[in-house]
Scaffold this active site. Structure first.
Site, PDB file in Angstrom:
ATOM      1  N   SER B  66      51.854   3.672  -0.088  1.00 25.15           N
ATOM      2  CA  SER B  66      51.455   4.223   1.219  1.00 25.15           C
ATOM      3  C   SER B  66      51.216   5.725   1.203  1.00 25.15           C
ATOM      4  CB  SER B  66      52.513   3.905   2.275  1.00 25.15           C
ATOM      5  OG  SER B  66      52.496   2.536   2.567  1.00 25.15           O
ATOM      6  N   LYS B  69      47.826   6.841   1.861  1.00 26.01           N
ATOM      7  CA  LYS B  69      47.268   6.903   3.214  1.00 26.01           C
ATOM      8  C   LYS B  69      46.958   8.339   3.630  1.00 26.01           C
ATOM      9  CE  LYS B  69      49.445   2.544   4.312  1.00 26.01           C
ATOM     10  NZ  LYS B  69      50.670   1.825   4.705  1.00 26.01           N
ATOM     11  N   TYR B 193      41.550  -1.105   0.105  1.00 26.42           N
ATOM     12  CA  TYR B 193      42.885  -0.648   0.507  1.00 26.42           C
ATOM     13  C   TYR B 193      43.924  -0.859  -0.601  1.00 26.42           C
ATOM     14  CZ  TYR B 193      47.418  -0.847   2.857  1.00 26.42           C
ATOM     15  OH  TYR B 193      48.734  -0.671   3.193  1.00 26.42           O
ATOM     16  N   TYR B 246      57.173   5.369   8.905  1.00 23.46           N
ATOM     17  CA  TYR B 246      57.255   4.143   9.702  1.00 23.46           C
ATOM     18  C   TYR B 246      58.280   4.313  10.822  1.00 23.46           C
ATOM     19  CZ  TYR B 246      55.402   2.947   5.130  1.00 23.46           C
ATOM     20  OH  TYR B 246      54.710   2.951   3.962  1.00 23.46           O
ATOM     21  N   VAL B 264      56.388   2.402  -0.530  1.00 19.55           N
ATOM     22  CA  VAL B 264      57.429   1.417  -0.882  1.00 19.55           C
ATOM     23  C   VAL B 264      57.799   1.409  -2.358  1.00 19.55           C
ATOM     24  CG1 VAL B 264      57.104  -0.227   0.987  1.00 19.55           C
ATOM     25  CG2 VAL B 264      55.716  -0.415  -1.096  1.00 19.55           C
TER      26      VAL B 264
END
Lengths: 318, 318, 318, 318
Positions: B66, B69, B193, B246, B264
């Protein structure tokens, strides 16, 4: 940046805000708020040397509403320390200020101390060893100390109005009591909460009250008796950044880049760590319940001063 | 703070982390991640002068997951500018990284670009004028430029594994396509992605890649060709602060006080604006899916350096 | 009530329905459904002696869509018995047919077999020992047996259209697969599900197919080989009553008082236990996604015949 | 089926229930309920000829709790007719009896009159033209008429206990008042609601009270003055079927197949239209808050009598 340069920026912003046609929508769910004119706008900055600069209607008082949540959290941290986090979370809620949904799935633990449910729990924590009247009195005294102004007082009409019509807050209080996260009679805890919200201040007083958050918890140059430790002060600022504007917190961080806390009466307290405490007020709100012109004014101020905490430049220390 | 002092801090932290018994839980939903040893820990800092300091396992590569991102959002802002906010929000979600609930009530618009649904939309936006293969190739080249290291590449086993087992991401993609917020075939958008997430980097490379975020969007002292404008850079940092971890974003802001983005696989990229780009990695995660030791290490680093953006002290420009 | 009296009631209803100006809204999310004329209406009743009565457009075929969920549940109960309830619930969902929210909080277990997620799980259960093609073929044969009509077949254009555009169903399937409540490749399970929905029938055939539900699970006077036991038949009727019309199930029970199952193509199968199997069809839907005129026609039929299961009168046994 | 046969069935069931080891869990959220022994069980049937049959502890009184919602809905339909549906829905909620979540997304309109929020609105509707005391008195008189027993009265200890500890209900009431769906002071409306719930009845009285629901709204052979019209009676039965057991309504319909309404004190009123009114009571509850042995007893009764409304057999008119 000199004081004169900063004063000019504030004056310009006040002129620009006066010219804005879309002034947002004045909150009507608390009747006394509904009749305030959206034409008003004020902004005050107090810098790290205690120098104060203002533009616009900065001597008009308004009930500080949810901005009080910063001060009640400060009092609770002073009183019970980090144990308060057993009863309230530290995460953005992603929901409006008065949402009850999250409480059902999370067993009566509010997401953070800056939404209504969280601030009601904070009020309940503060009631541990005293009556509601004594607690309200202590709060007013605390605010006298922060501002150095003993004229501050609760707007009783506003407090009474919330008591008479604040059904959602009564719902939140009763709901959390069902989960045993409110320990006092709900009307006693809410009496305290409503009085906290109803404190009447103007921009000049509010900017002064926020100075300890700018200066690492210190109230004055006498550092022997801080309001809060430097670490706890940073942590309150972090909560203001992530949770200070309900479900508009991300937007405020994106556009302004400062820790801040808004109230439905149209005030916002924003902090530039080490540099400035800023109070801005204009009663019209945007769709998220935050001051429309207040947010716009802060956005312009930050653009012209480089005061975002995310700024790479050294000018931040001004 | 001298380089030597900082190096000592890093070395101390690495020793302390090695001694920690509770190392968190390695993510097992992506099979190749499940077999990584939680005993590993590394931390690298690159300062505003380009000086790099490391301690621990900083040359072990991991898929950045992530953290990608941040880079894909940067590319999308370069490509289509602020119009991307028509298709993705800027608010913390208050939900886990792979939650689908919010999409139903908000008509397929993800809360922010740092949860999976949001990053999938960003991938879809980037596919506007090219194939998935070309886009992945462009992304790798962009990362070569950011790091100055042309050896970076996609971990194809990880990408393939996500393609084979990433059912929740397929659910998110299809769900948003039903709301017409995904324009390409779902498997094409997800191919893109998954490859973004599967880029393999070590801490040294990752800290280098984050330098433009530390320095107002500049890649080097040649300021004529920034990666992003200063304003957009600040805005990405604001998003990292409010949404980068998150439903643990508030907790990270509270404990660390820096804009950061976790993955993660156990990596975190954290930025001290104007001062440092920090990469930390340890595979074991906490209950919110963020690196357990990585967060702890950053908390200690900030405590010892005073690097929180909420710090009032002048030492920040150290 | 004589056959003639009942025929007159049906004829009257058909005339009344033809005169209705508000005909509901034809579903447009499956392209081939969007071009069906809302002016059509048909109703067929088959009584406990096998006598069939019709009025209106009862020989026009339509894909039965969600009405197929009754038949696939019947097949699954025959195949694996009550163990299927480990993977799907038996409660009304209080949500639209394609909601995904409930699956997140309830770990991938659909509320009941009559919402899309539940019927997808039922399809997956039926695939345990055979390919999708074989299963679809078995289903068509089962429907041949129920109707005594070997001309029934899948409308391949409709099945293909759902495969091409059924993003929400792909989202549901992938989401449940993430919770390990789908055991086959999602596209294989959905291929089966879409074909079940795409079976083409007219009212006469559909009313005939529902006869086993009217008669305690018996297909004919030869009671040695029932479709289902009497108890399981009652239980399917209970599910039709509580869950047969998505989030309009309570409304249908209130107005009509019969177990029923609707489909987005505008068909409804309703059962008067021991008395009649009723198929009604009109393509325009109400706000809950159930046939507008179909519901109205059933309401009038029940009023004129006294056929509600909640009726106290003895006339129910006709 | 003869009276003797039916009496034998009841006696057998009472013996079987006495032998059950798992007796469910007695509700403890209302203190006076918590001390009731779960060893008790009673069942009474009144048939369409007024003949009453009992087995077990059918002369022990209990507060009827949520079963009162059937009677208050009946009174409201008599008083304001179908207009009450402007303020309360008719759909199963898919949620526990005291859930508040649905109210937020549906603007303070409860899903149905059989969950707490819905019954609180019904109480508020009934208060339109009279005081709470008068309304409670009218309710008791109405129950005297239904049962022919003027000894019925409110258990004041239970009513007071709910008033003192019913925080969730106060939350629901205040929340709906915020949406203007409660018109009287919340404590007045809840006073009425709590007294309705606290009516003390035994199985014999309760079965008698349900007779009008069995017989199309008629109280006696004198049909000139029905309690409700036949149509409204059917509609109440439909609501009992789809919503009578909170989020266990589907399960009850599946296992028992009769319209019924449960209360947390362990009572259930079930109706076989045209045939029987059944009251069963055992204080231990299942996971959904419905009587564990009560449900089991009804399931066995229906199996042995064929009394499901979904039964195809003619024996129903027995």
């Amino acid at each position: 940046m000199t004081h004169d340069e900063l004063q000019t920026i504030l004056d310009d912003i006040a002129v620009e805000m006066a010219a804005e046609v879309n002034r947002g929508t004045v909150a009507d769910y608390i009747p006394p708020l509904a009749c305030v004119s959206p034409n008003q706008f004020g902004i005050t900055i107090v810098d790290s040397h205690g120098h104060s600069m203002s533009a616009g209607d900065t001597d008009v008082s308004f009930s500080i509403q949810s901005i009080s949540k910063v001060f009640s959290l400060t009092m609770a941290l002073r009183s019970v320390g980090e144990t308060l986090w057993d009863r309230v979370g530290r995460e953005p809620s992603g929901s409006p200020f008065n949402s009850i949904v999250q409480l059902e799935s999370e067993q009566g633990i509010p997401r953070n101390p800056f939404i209504n449910s969280g601030a009601i729990v904070i009020s309940d924590i503060l009631l541990a060893n005293q009556t509601s009247d004594d607690m309200i009195s202590d709060y007013v005294k605390f605010m006298h100390i922060l501002t150095g102004d003993e004229s501050l007082k609760i707007d009783q009409e506003v407090a009474d109005s919330e008591k008479a019509t604040g059904y959602r807050n009564f719902a939140l209080g009763n709901y959390m009591r069902a989960f045993k996260n409110i320990n006092h009679p709900v009307d006693v805890t809410l009496e305290t909460y409503f009085n906290f919200c109803a404190l009447s201040m103007n921009c000049q007083q509010l900017a002064k009250a926020g100075c300890y958050l700018m200066s690492g918890g210190q109230l004055s140059s006498d550092t022997s008796n801080p309001v809060l430790s430097e670490e706890r002060t940073r942590r309150i600022l972090a909560l203001m950044m992530t949770c200070g504007h309900y479900d508009g917190s991300g937007e405020f961080a994106y556009r302004v880049g400062l820790p801040g806390k808004s109230g439905v009466s149209g005030g916002i307290l924003a902090i530039v760590p080490g540099v400035a405490s800023i109070a801005v007020w204009s009663p019209g709100l945007n769709a998220r319940g935050n001051s429309h012109l207040g947010t716009m004014a802060l956005e312009r101020l930050v653009k012209r001063t480089g005061w975002s905490v995310f700024s790479a430049s050294d000018e931040i220390s001004g």
